[in-house]
Design an enzyme around this catalytic site. Structure first.
Site, PDB file in Angstrom:
ATOM      1  N   LYS A 118       9.203  -2.055  -1.318  1.00  0.00           N
ATOM      2  CA  LYS A 118       9.531  -2.502  -0.140  1.00  0.00           C
ATOM      3  C   LYS A 118       8.457  -3.427  -0.016  1.00  0.00           C
ATOM      4  O   LYS A 118       8.131  -5.020   0.887  1.00  0.00           O
ATOM      5  CB  LYS A 118       9.523  -2.002   0.828  1.00  0.00           C
ATOM      6  CG  LYS A 118      10.765  -0.813   1.166  1.00  0.00           C
ATOM      7  CD  LYS A 118      10.115   0.459   2.214  1.00  0.00           C
ATOM      8  CE  LYS A 118       9.468   1.930   1.597  1.00  0.00           C
ATOM      9  NZ  LYS A 118       9.705   2.421   0.400  1.00  0.00           N
ATOM     10  N   ARG A 129       9.363   5.985   9.406  1.00  0.00           N
ATOM     11  CA  ARG A 129      10.246   6.846   8.813  1.00  0.00           C
ATOM     12  C   ARG A 129      10.825   8.196   9.015  1.00  0.00           C
ATOM     13  O   ARG A 129      11.131   8.746   8.207  1.00  0.00           O
ATOM     14  CB  ARG A 129       8.892   7.703   7.758  1.00  0.00           C
ATOM     15  CG  ARG A 129       8.019   7.315   6.914  1.00  0.00           C
ATOM     16  CD  ARG A 129       8.524   6.500   5.710  1.00  0.00           C
ATOM     17  NE  ARG A 129       7.955   7.157   4.266  1.00  0.00           N
ATOM     18  CZ  ARG A 129       6.641   6.197   4.169  1.00  0.00           C
ATOM     19  NH1 ARG A 129       6.771   5.022   4.332  1.00  0.00           N
ATOM     20  NH2 ARG A 129       6.452   6.200   3.163  1.00  0.00           N
ATOM     21  N   ARG A 181       3.512   2.240 -12.268  1.00  0.00           N
ATOM     22  CA  ARG A 181       2.084   2.071 -11.628  1.00  0.00           C
ATOM     23  C   ARG A 181       1.014   2.474 -11.105  1.00  0.00           C
ATOM     24  O   ARG A 181       0.188   2.110 -10.929  1.00  0.00           O
ATOM     25  CB  ARG A 181       3.174   1.803  -9.843  1.00  0.00           C
ATOM     26  CG  ARG A 181       2.509   1.350  -8.717  1.00  0.00           C
ATOM     27  CD  ARG A 181       2.916   0.850  -7.759  1.00  0.00           C
ATOM     28  NE  ARG A 181       3.197   2.475  -6.820  1.00  0.00           N
ATOM     29  CZ  ARG A 181       3.451   2.438  -5.676  1.00  0.00           C
ATOM     30  NH1 ARG A 181       3.727   1.466  -5.099  1.00  0.00           N
ATOM     31  NH2 ARG A 181       3.700   3.721  -5.065  1.00  0.00           N
ATOM     32  N   ARG A 240      -3.616   4.735  -7.506  1.00  0.00           N
ATOM     33  CA  ARG A 240      -3.005   5.269  -6.245  1.00  0.00           C
ATOM     34  C   ARG A 240      -2.367   7.127  -6.387  1.00  0.00           C
ATOM     35  O   ARG A 240      -2.168   7.220  -8.049  1.00  0.00           O
ATOM     36  CB  ARG A 240      -1.459   4.430  -5.730  1.00  0.00           C
ATOM     37  CG  ARG A 240      -1.909   3.856  -4.630  1.00  0.00           C
ATOM     38  CD  ARG A 240      -0.588   3.499  -3.910  1.00  0.00           C
ATOM     39  NE  ARG A 240       0.135   4.295  -3.861  1.00  0.00           N
ATOM     40  CZ  ARG A 240       1.432   4.602  -2.969  1.00  0.00           C
ATOM     41  NH1 ARG A 240       1.740   2.958  -2.288  1.00  0.00           N
ATOM     42  NH2 ARG A 240       2.515   4.791  -1.842  1.00  0.00           N
ATOM     43  N   ARG A 271       7.185  13.036  -2.441  1.00  0.00           N
ATOM     44  CA  ARG A 271       7.351  11.930  -1.712  1.00  0.00           C
ATOM     45  C   ARG A 271       9.748  11.254  -1.868  1.00  0.00           C
ATOM     46  O   ARG A 271      10.158  11.476  -0.569  1.00  0.00           O
ATOM     47  CB  ARG A 271       6.871  10.779  -1.730  1.00  0.00           C
ATOM     48  CG  ARG A 271       5.262  10.462  -2.055  1.00  0.00           C
ATOM     49  CD  ARG A 271       4.834   9.886  -3.366  1.00  0.00           C
ATOM     50  NE  ARG A 271       4.551   8.116  -3.633  1.00  0.00           N
ATOM     51  CZ  ARG A 271       4.697   7.545  -3.090  1.00  0.00           C
ATOM     52  NH1 ARG A 271       3.719   7.708  -5.035  1.00  0.00           N
ATOM     53  NH2 ARG A 271       4.863   6.173  -3.344  1.00  0.00           N
TER      54      ARG A 271
HETATM   55  P1  AP5 Z   1       6.681  -1.569  -4.326  1.00  0.00           P
HETATM   56  O1  AP5 Z   1       7.110  -2.531  -3.529  1.00  0.00           O
HETATM   57  O2  AP5 Z   1       4.845  -0.720  -4.091  1.00  0.00           O
HETATM   58  O3  AP5 Z   1       7.330  -0.834  -3.458  1.00  0.00           O
HETATM   59  P2  AP5 Z   1       7.560  -0.217  -2.610  1.00  0.00           P
HETATM   60  O4  AP5 Z   1       8.629   0.570  -1.680  1.00  0.00           O
HETATM   61  O5  AP5 Z   1       6.636  -1.032  -1.482  1.00  0.00           O
HETATM   62  O6  AP5 Z   1       6.933   1.911  -2.726  1.00  0.00           O
HETATM   63  P3  AP5 Z   1       6.250   2.599  -2.071  1.00  0.00           P
HETATM   64  O7  AP5 Z   1       5.015   3.663  -3.010  1.00  0.00           O
HETATM   65  O8  AP5 Z   1       4.726   2.268  -1.678  1.00  0.00           O
HETATM   66  O9  AP5 Z   1       6.299   2.942  -1.114  1.00  0.00           O
HETATM   67  P4  AP5 Z   1       6.193   4.457  -0.321  1.00  0.00           P
HETATM   68  O10 AP5 Z   1       7.274   4.220   0.374  1.00  0.00           O
HETATM   69  O11 AP5 Z   1       6.320   6.278  -1.248  1.00  0.00           O
HETATM   70  O12 AP5 Z   1       4.938   4.486   0.386  1.00  0.00           O
HETATM   71  P5  AP5 Z   1       3.660   3.979   1.429  1.00  0.00           P
HETATM   72  O13 AP5 Z   1       2.639   3.265   1.037  1.00  0.00           O
HETATM   73  O14 AP5 Z   1       4.697   3.555   2.513  1.00  0.00           O
HETATM   74  O15 AP5 Z   1       6.950  -1.363  -6.037  1.00  0.00           O
HETATM   75  C1  AP5 Z   1       6.891  -0.132  -6.545  1.00  0.00           C
HETATM   76  C2  AP5 Z   1       6.856  -0.267  -8.044  1.00  0.00           C
HETATM   77  O16 AP5 Z   1       8.214  -0.923  -8.260  1.00  0.00           O
HETATM   78  C3  AP5 Z   1       5.642  -1.187  -8.374  1.00  0.00           C
HETATM   79  O17 AP5 Z   1       4.567  -0.757  -9.188  1.00  0.00           O
HETATM   80  C4  AP5 Z   1       6.171  -2.477  -8.278  1.00  0.00           C
HETATM   81  O18 AP5 Z   1       5.829  -3.648  -9.278  1.00  0.00           O
HETATM   82  C5  AP5 Z   1       7.657  -2.460  -8.856  1.00  0.00           C
HETATM   83  N1  AP5 Z   1       8.374  -3.142  -8.603  1.00  0.00           N
HETATM   84  C6  AP5 Z   1       9.010  -3.577  -7.664  1.00  0.00           C
HETATM   85  N2  AP5 Z   1      10.371  -4.637  -7.448  1.00  0.00           N
HETATM   86  C7  AP5 Z   1      10.362  -4.061  -8.627  1.00  0.00           C
HETATM   87  C8  AP5 Z   1      11.981  -4.583  -9.473  1.00  0.00           C
HETATM   88  N3  AP5 Z   1      12.683  -5.566  -8.846  1.00  0.00           N
HETATM   89  N4  AP5 Z   1      11.901  -3.903 -10.816  1.00  0.00           N
HETATM   90  C9  AP5 Z   1      10.977  -3.493 -11.517  1.00  0.00           C
HETATM   91  N5  AP5 Z   1       9.835  -3.052 -10.666  1.00  0.00           N
HETATM   92  C10 AP5 Z   1       9.739  -3.793 -10.075  1.00  0.00           C
HETATM   93  O19 AP5 Z   1       3.323   5.881   2.109  1.00  0.00           O
HETATM   94  C11 AP5 Z   1       2.640   6.557   1.525  1.00  0.00           C
HETATM   95  C12 AP5 Z   1       2.365   7.740   1.825  1.00  0.00           C
HETATM   96  O20 AP5 Z   1       1.651   7.532   3.242  1.00  0.00           O
HETATM   97  C13 AP5 Z   1       3.664   8.626   2.493  1.00  0.00           C
HETATM   98  O21 AP5 Z   1       3.838   9.269   1.197  1.00  0.00           O
HETATM   99  C14 AP5 Z   1       3.245   8.827   3.717  1.00  0.00           C
HETATM  100  O22 AP5 Z   1       2.300   9.907   3.557  1.00  0.00           O
HETATM  101  C15 AP5 Z   1       1.984   8.471   4.162  1.00  0.00           C
HETATM  102  N6  AP5 Z   1       3.193   7.231   5.047  1.00  0.00           N
HETATM  103  C16 AP5 Z   1       2.862   5.482   5.025  1.00  0.00           C
HETATM  104  N7  AP5 Z   1       4.197   5.611   6.497  1.00  0.00           N
HETATM  105  C17 AP5 Z   1       4.238   7.215   7.377  1.00  0.00           C
HETATM  106  C18 AP5 Z   1       4.971   6.514   7.999  1.00  0.00           C
HETATM  107  N8  AP5 Z   1       6.260   6.223   8.464  1.00  0.00           N
HETATM  108  N9  AP5 Z   1       4.806   8.120   8.778  1.00  0.00           N
HETATM  109  C19 AP5 Z   1       4.457   8.910   7.737  1.00  0.00           C
HETATM  110  N10 AP5 Z   1       3.706   9.106   7.122  1.00  0.00           N
HETATM  111  C20 AP5 Z   1       3.388   7.547   6.889  1.00  0.00           C
END
Ligand code: AP5
Length: 191
Positions: free
Chosen positions: A14, A89, A128, A134, A145
Site C-alpha cells: 500500500k 481498517r 523490511r 520498524r 498483524r
Molecule cells: P509496503 O509498501 O510498506 O506495504 P504496506 O501494505 O504499506 O505495509 P505496512 O506494513 O505499512 O502495512 P500495515 O498495514 O501493516 O502497516 P501500517 O503502517 O498501516 O511494502 C512492504 C514491503 O514490501 C516493503 O519493504 C516494500 O519495499 C516491499 N514491496 C512492496 N511492493 C513489492 C513488490 N511488488 N514486490 C516485492 N516487494 C515489495 O500500520 C501499522 C500499525 O499502525 C498497525 O498495526 C496498527 O497498530 C496501527 N494502525 C495503522 N492504521 C490504523 C487504523 N486505520 N486503525 C487502527 N490501527 C491502525
C-alpha cells in the site's frame, strides 16, 4: 475531486504504490500508519498510547484514528483528492469515513484491494524488518498483524463490495507492473 482507498493486508504494498499514485494523480496521501508513527516519534500523548497497540500488532482504537483522519482532511481544503492508505481498517472506521465524507459532500470513487499470498507478505515484512527499524516488523508481531487483518479488516472489503466500489488487483509481481494495473483501474473510473 477524486478519492480512493488503497486496501490490503500488512506488507501488500500500500505504501509503495501510494507513492506512485499520489505523484501521477496529484492526490494527498493519508496513511494512518505514517501519522501514528510520527506521533510515536514525537512522543505525543496520542503516540504514547498508540505505541502500546502498534508494538503488539493490534489495531489502535477506532476513535483515535477517526479523529486523525478528520483533522487531516480539514488541513487540505483545496485538495484534488485523497488516497487513504491503511484506513479504514474496521467496518466502524469505514462507516465513520462515509459519514465524514457525506458531511463534506465528497465521495469515495474506488477501493483498490491488493491481493498477495500470506507467504509473500511474511517474507516482505521480515526482509523490511532487517533494515527499517520498524518495531512491528518481527515474526511474532507480523503474525499478530495478519490475524488482526483477517478478524477486523477483511470485513471492510465486503462492506465496499456491497457498495460496488471494490476492485481486486494482483499485488504480486514488479512494483511497476502492479502500478500499471492500479492506474488502469483508476483511469477507468475517472473516464
Ligand atoms: P509496503 O509498501 O510498506 O506495504 P504496506 O501494505 O504499506 O505495509 P505496512 O506494513 O505499512 O502495512 P500495515 O498495514 O501493516 O502497516 P501500517 O503502517 O498501516 O511494502 C512492504 C514491503 O514490501 C516493503 O519493504 C516494500 O519495499 C516491499 N514491496 C512492496 N511492493 C513489492 C513488490 N511488488 N514486490 C516485492 N516487494 C515489495 O500500520 C501499522 C500499525 O499502525 C498497525 O498495526 C496498527 O497498530 C496501527 N494502525 C495503522 N492504521 C490504523 C487504523 N486505520 N486503525 C487502527 N490501527 C491502525
Amino acid at each position: 475531486m477524486f478519492n480512493l482507498v488503497l486496501f490490503g493486508p500488512p506488507g501488500s504494498g500500500k505504501g509503495t504504490q501510494s507513492t506512485n499514485i499520489i505523484e501521477k494523480y496529484n492526490l494527498i496521501h493519508v496513511s494512518t500508519g505514517d501519522i501514528l508513527r510520527q506521533e510515536v516519534a514525537n512522543e505525543t500523548p496520542l503516540g504514547i498510547e498508540a505505541k502500546k497497540f502498534m508494538d503488539q500488532g493490534m489495531l489502535v482504537p477506532d476513535e483515535v484514528v477517526i479523529g486523525m483522519i478528520s483533522a487531516k482532511i480539514d488541513e487540505h481544503q483545496n485538495a484534488e483528492g485523497f488516497i487513504f492508505d491503511g484506513f479504514p481498517r474496521t467496518v466502524a472506521q469505514a462507516q465513520a469515513l462515509d459519514n465524514l465524507l457525506e458531511f463534506k459532500n465528497i465521495p469515495i470513487n474506488i477501493v483498490l484491494s491488493l491481493v498477495v499470498s500470506e507467504q509473500e507478505l511474511k517474507s516482505r515484512l521480515i526482509s523490511r524488518g532487517e533494515s527499517s527499524g520498524r518495531s512491528d516488523d518481527n515474526e511474532a508481531v507480523i503474525m499478530k498483524r495478519i490475524t488482526e487483518y483477517h478478524a477486523k479488516t477483511s470485513p471492510v472489503a465486503d462492506y465496499y463490495k456491497q457498495l460496488d466500489k471494490l476492485v481486486e488487483v494482483k499485488g504480486e509481481g514488479s512494483v511497476n507492473e502492479i502500478f500499471a494495473a492500479l492506474s488502469n483501474e483508476i483511469n477507468q473510473v475517472q473516464e
